[in-house]
Design an enzyme around this catalytic site. Structure first.
Site, mmCIF file in Angstrom:
data_model
loop_
_atom_site.group_PDB
_atom_site.id
_atom_site.type_symbol
_atom_site.label_atom_id
_atom_site.label_comp_id
_atom_site.label_asym_id
_atom_site.label_seq_id
_atom_site.Cartn_x
_atom_site.Cartn_y
_atom_site.Cartn_z
ATOM 1 N NE ARG A 1 -1.551 1.708 3.659
ATOM 2 C CZ ARG A 1 -0.929 2.877 3.904
ATOM 3 N NH1 ARG A 1 -1.172 4.076 3.197
ATOM 4 N NH2 ARG A 1 0.026 3.031 4.938
ATOM 5 C CB VAL A 2 1.925 3.908 -2.055
ATOM 6 C CG1 VAL A 2 3.176 3.129 -1.923
ATOM 7 C CG2 VAL A 2 0.953 3.884 -3.019
ATOM 8 C CB SER A 3 -0.506 7.524 1.261
ATOM 9 O OG SER A 3 0.137 6.660 2.512
ATOM 10 C CB THR A 4 -0.509 9.922 -2.761
ATOM 11 O OG1 THR A 4 0.919 9.818 -3.067
ATOM 12 C CG2 THR A 4 -0.923 10.688 -1.714
ATOM 13 C CD GLN B 1 3.318 7.840 -1.493
ATOM 14 O OE1 GLN B 1 2.210 7.301 -1.174
ATOM 15 N NE2 GLN B 1 3.993 8.475 -0.814
#
Length: 183
Positions: free
Chosen positions: A8-11, A14
């Site tokens: 998982r990445v936040s944005t 990314q």
């Protein structure tokens, strides 16, 4: 017994490649990934899919604990949900697993540290914004998606899911833009 990876990445800007490669190198046959904030479990469909897919003896593998979540309660609830299915959780950095009792203790402490770190980041960010505002230099955050294009697509009858795919954002972001337009 399967090893299932979760990245998982936040944005949306990314990159997931490093996490994905690491999880594959660790023997994860399946790796599910998403670009969404880890602040809460809401909107994290891939994580929900992974947890639902887990069978007794399976292992959920993440590169770092903050990939599961930033809130201690959420992390512990995710671990609990995995264990209810008879599965284990393994964090690669630092290497900790829920196969033993000590792993639970370490993951609880790491979850608390991640939550505290997030609070510190928000506080430093808020202080920086206040300093920039008082110096007349604050211009707001970078706009990552084209709000006008979202409104045009919606007005022309394109559905929320199709808009999200075309723009490269989540459905929730599309709803936020449209709701802000109606305010």
């Amino acid at each position: 017994m399967a090893r299932i990876g979760y990245a998982r990445v936040s944005t949306t800007d990314q990159d997931l490649d490093i996490q994905y490669a690491r999880l594959k190198a660790e023997g994860c046959e399946i790796v599910r990934a998403e670009k969404v904030s880890g602040v809460s479990r809401e909107g994290r469909g891939e994580l929900a899919t992974v947890i639902e897919f887990l069978r007794p003896g399976d292992e959920l593998v993440v590169s770092r604990l903050d990939r599961l979540g930033r809130d201690t309660r959420d992390v512990l609830n995710i671990i609990h949900d995995c264990e209810q299915r008879g599965a284990f959780v393994t964090v690669l950095d630092p290497h900790v697993t829920t196969r033993g009792e000590m792993g639970h203790l370490v993951l609880t402490v790491l979850g608390m540290v991640a939550q505290m770190e997030r609070r510190f980041i928000r506080e430093r960010q808020r202080e920086g914004i206040e300093r920039a505002k008082s110096a007349g230099q604050y211009k707001g955050g970078k706009v990552r998606i084209d709000h006008e294009n979202i409104r045009k697509l919606f007005a022309s009858g394109v559905g929320i899911t199709a808009i999200a795919k075309e723009i490269g954002c989540s459905r929730m972001q599309v709803y936020r833009v449209l709701n802000a337009s109606n305010a």
